[in-house]
Enzyme design. Structure first.
Site, mmCIF file in Angstrom:
data_model
loop_
_atom_site.group_PDB
_atom_site.id
_atom_site.type_symbol
_atom_site.label_atom_id
_atom_site.label_comp_id
_atom_site.label_asym_id
_atom_site.label_seq_id
_atom_site.Cartn_x
_atom_site.Cartn_y
_atom_site.Cartn_z
ATOM 1 N N ARG A 43 -0.258 -20.764 69.017
ATOM 2 C CA ARG A 43 0.048 -19.337 69.137
ATOM 3 C C ARG A 43 1.343 -19.076 69.891
ATOM 4 O O ARG A 43 1.993 -18.063 69.679
ATOM 5 C CB ARG A 43 -1.055 -18.650 69.915
ATOM 6 N N ASP A 86 -1.209 -17.873 64.118
ATOM 7 C CA ASP A 86 -2.497 -17.496 64.671
ATOM 8 C C ASP A 86 -3.586 -17.895 63.665
ATOM 9 O O ASP A 86 -3.727 -17.254 62.623
ATOM 10 C CB ASP A 86 -2.504 -15.978 64.917
ATOM 11 N N LYS A 142 -13.226 -34.311 68.409
ATOM 12 C CA LYS A 142 -14.504 -33.950 69.001
ATOM 13 C C LYS A 142 -14.291 -32.839 70.020
ATOM 14 O O LYS A 142 -13.160 -32.672 70.468
ATOM 15 C CB LYS A 142 -15.150 -35.170 69.654
ATOM 16 N N HIS A 172 -11.918 -41.361 69.834
ATOM 17 C CA HIS A 172 -10.731 -42.152 70.205
ATOM 18 C C HIS A 172 -11.080 -43.521 70.790
ATOM 19 O O HIS A 172 -10.254 -44.408 70.829
ATOM 20 C CB HIS A 172 -9.779 -41.354 71.113
ATOM 21 N N LYS A 176 -9.418 -48.013 70.529
ATOM 22 C CA LYS A 176 -9.010 -48.861 71.669
ATOM 23 C C LYS A 176 -8.947 -50.327 71.246
ATOM 24 O O LYS A 176 -9.770 -50.803 70.468
ATOM 25 C CB LYS A 176 -9.984 -48.677 72.837
ATOM 26 N N GLU A 210 -15.310 -42.733 85.245
ATOM 27 C CA GLU A 210 -14.028 -42.063 85.494
ATOM 28 C C GLU A 210 -13.949 -41.693 86.958
ATOM 29 O O GLU A 210 -14.945 -41.245 87.530
ATOM 30 C CB GLU A 210 -13.932 -40.792 84.662
ATOM 31 N N ASP A 229 -20.280 -34.929 75.919
ATOM 32 C CA ASP A 229 -18.875 -35.301 76.042
ATOM 33 C C ASP A 229 -18.654 -36.808 75.836
ATOM 34 O O ASP A 229 -17.644 -37.204 75.265
ATOM 35 C CB ASP A 229 -18.396 -34.886 77.441
ATOM 36 N N HIS A 234 -18.719 -41.545 72.298
ATOM 37 C CA HIS A 234 -18.100 -42.809 72.713
ATOM 38 C C HIS A 234 -19.125 -43.899 73.037
ATOM 39 O O HIS A 234 -19.015 -45.026 72.557
ATOM 40 C CB HIS A 234 -17.227 -42.596 73.954
ATOM 41 N N LYS A 334 -18.424 -38.887 85.844
ATOM 42 C CA LYS A 334 -17.137 -38.475 86.430
ATOM 43 C C LYS A 334 -17.231 -38.673 87.933
ATOM 44 O O LYS A 334 -18.321 -38.726 88.495
ATOM 45 C CB LYS A 334 -16.852 -37.022 86.102
HETATM 46 C C1 BG6 Z 1 -12.861 -37.553 76.202
HETATM 47 C C2 BG6 Z 1 -13.693 -36.687 77.081
HETATM 48 O O1 BG6 Z 1 -13.426 -37.663 74.931
HETATM 49 O O2 BG6 Z 1 -12.769 -38.847 76.777
HETATM 50 C C3 BG6 Z 1 -13.136 -36.616 78.491
HETATM 51 O O3 BG6 Z 1 -13.737 -35.370 76.546
HETATM 52 C C4 BG6 Z 1 -12.933 -38.008 79.040
HETATM 53 O O4 BG6 Z 1 -13.975 -35.864 79.358
HETATM 54 C C5 BG6 Z 1 -12.167 -38.870 78.051
HETATM 55 O O5 BG6 Z 1 -12.209 -37.890 80.249
HETATM 56 C C6 BG6 Z 1 -12.128 -40.317 78.497
HETATM 57 O O6 BG6 Z 1 -11.268 -41.022 77.663
HETATM 58 P P1 BG6 Z 1 -10.499 -42.309 78.190
HETATM 59 O O7 BG6 Z 1 -9.830 -42.866 76.986
HETATM 60 O O8 BG6 Z 1 -9.547 -41.832 79.253
HETATM 61 O O9 BG6 Z 1 -11.551 -43.197 78.762
#
Ligand code: BG6
Length: 486
Positions: A43, A86, A142, A172, A176, A210, A229, A234, A334
């Site tokens: 936007r 938009d 996601k 993602h 890796k 994390e 999440d 993952h 986290k």
């Molecule tokens: C994301 C989550 O998919 O993966 C985040 O939404 C998280 O909350 C992240 O921090 C972690 O990814 P990576 O590659 O940094 O371990």
């Protein structure tokens, strides 16, 4: 090859932190099509020149494996264009089509790095403007839905306009390097297959930790929580790669069929087992390294009485011949002491020990570390060869280490770059199929339902710790322990 990739949500965090850097890396490593274009839209009102400058400023705040050179960036930026749009307005899509002005044979990828609430509208808009031809693809970030029902709705709506072969659902973690290594280790070597089963493996632990909190994403995280999440996607994808049967080929569907079978064999957690098998936690204030950090409920955009979980640990089981009775301990959180991602395959102890053992639970372990480094370690027990009296005649643990960065140097490809290269090539093997995704939602559904009516809030843990004590009890009940306690 004529190729365009269109980033919708082109000014978001994901775009400048991950997607554009990945495109830039693909470009400087020669993996970007010569006649390719990178089109970004959001936007924000700016022109292409300002967008390129904005991107350059953002790039300078990131850490790079190889130096970031302005001349190389400028050459890449020639392929980058920006247009404010938009996406909630139906007229936008014709403008988008005019802007792309694709040749009849041009491959065009639409990367939806937008709020998931827009996915259905965007796909409808693209289709209405004729932007869903067979050589066009959509990439969906996601979270895809917030439960089984909403995921199904999105998948159904998108499938009205794009065939499954055109849909790239990103996780993602599948990009890796270590996930690639794990597949290669399992299916490119013969030595592990005979021991990759219940007879030799006592339990598996997967930890995604994390040190960061929710940062500026409080509003999103309040809706998501760690289960949606990290676990539904993952963690379960990693579990699939560890547990799947060897696929017949490296064809995308051959791989995805095997992952799906694992998800379907995951034993559903019954309501009466929830307290025993699942631990949810939320961080309180604490210290990470030397830095004092606030409690989750004191983060920006988080409700003071929030019951969102920032930590989950689960004991899962896979009901099939290979894995029956082998616990899979999954955990993510986290504000833990450090950032890391590792899979630990714990082998059974020898059936008849003839050597004095150094520690009660010293056994062979295979540790596949995804971050902070890509490494594989094999923990072996070996005869101590030093003269220390205490050690003589005993077994001591030693490690065989493989550091992939050392082996392949800085030529290593990062996760998003690998995935985007696959998108460019039209290969779906590292993307999640709708049925896999729905099976994963189906397995987490009873946990979601149980929490929704649980009068107890998540268990507190101090920031900088490894989560609530109940997570240690989860493993200790079976005389196992998490790696940091060993
Ligand atoms: C994301 C989550 O998919 O993966 C985040 O939404 C998280 O909350 C992240 O921090 C972690 O990814 P990576 O590659 O940094 O371990």
């Amino acid at each position: 090859m004529k190729f365009s990739i269109v980033f919708l949500g082109g000014t978001g965090d994901l775009a400048w932190r991950k997607l554009m850097p990945a495109m830039f890396e693909a470009y400087r490593h020669g993996a970007f099509p010569e006649m390719g274009r990178v089109l970004a839209s959001a936007r924000e009102n700016m022109d292409t020149a300002s967008y390129r400058q904005w991107l350059w400023d953002k790039f300078q705040t990131l850490t790079w494996g190889e130096p970031l050179e302005k001349a190389v960036f400028d050459a890449f930026a020639q392929a980058v264009e920006y247009k404010p749009l938009d996406l909630s307005s139906p007229d936008t899509y014709q403008q988008l089509s005019d802007w792309i002005h694709a040749d009849p044979s041009e491959s065009v990828v639409f990367y939806l790095a937008t709020a998931p609430s827009l996915f259905i509208r965007v796909c409808e808009g693209l289709a209405a403007a004729g932007l869903n031809k067979p050589h066009m693809r959509v990439v969906l970030e996601k979270p895809l839905g917030k439960d089984l029902q909403t995921a199904r709705e999105i998948n159904h709506a998108v499938s009205q306009h794009f065939s499954e072969k055109q849909i790239f659902r990103i996780d993602h973690y599948l990009g890796k390097q270590s996930v690639q290594n794990l597949m290669a280790l399992r299916f490119g070597n013969t030595i592990f297959e005979p021991v990759w089963r219940r007879e030799s493996i006592s339990h598996v632990q997967i930890t995604l930790s994390e040190d960061l909190g929710v940062e500026a994403r409080g509003a999103y995280y309040e809706q998501a929580g760690a289960l949606r999440d990290m676990v539904q996607n993952h963690l379960l994808q990693l579990l699939c790669i560890v547990a799947m049967e060897p696929p017949a080929s490296d064809d995308a569907d051959a791989i995805r069929d095997e992952k799906l079978k694992v998800l379907r064999c995951l034993r559903p957690i019954a309501p009466h087992e929830m307290n025993q098998l699942v631990v949810r936690g939320q961080y309180r204030a604490g210290v990470i390294g030397t830095q004092a950090v606030p409690a989750y409920v004191d983060e920006k955009n988080v409700a003071p009485d929030s019951r969102t979980e920032t930590f989950v640990a689960i004991r899962a089981e896979i009901d099939n011949w290979r894995w029956a009775g082998v616990p899979f301990f999954l955990r993510t959180g986290k504000r833990m002491p450090q950032r890391g991602a590792e899979i630990v395959i714990n082998f059974r102890p020898v059936p008849h020990p003839i050597f004095a053992m150094p520690l009660a639970n010293a056994t062979n372990r295979l540790v596949i570390r995804l971050q902070p480094e890509d490494t594989i370690e094999m923990h072996l027990l070996s005869k101590a060869s030093n003269r220390s009296k205490a050690e003589q005649g005993r077994l001591v643990p030693v490690r065989l280490d493989l550091d992939f960065r050392e082996a392949f140097g800085k030529q290593m490809i990062e996760g998003y770059e690998r995935l985007l290269r696959k998108v460019i090539a039209g290969r779906l093997d590292l993307f999640v199929r709708f049925d896999e995704q729905e099976a994963a939602w189906k397995w987490v559904a009873p946990i979601q339902q149980s929490w929704a009516c649980d009068p107890m809030p998540p268990r507190p843990y101090s920031a900088g710790s490894w989560g609530p004590a109940a997570a240690s009890t989860l493993t200790a009940r079976e005389n196992f322990s998490w790696p940091e306690d060993q």
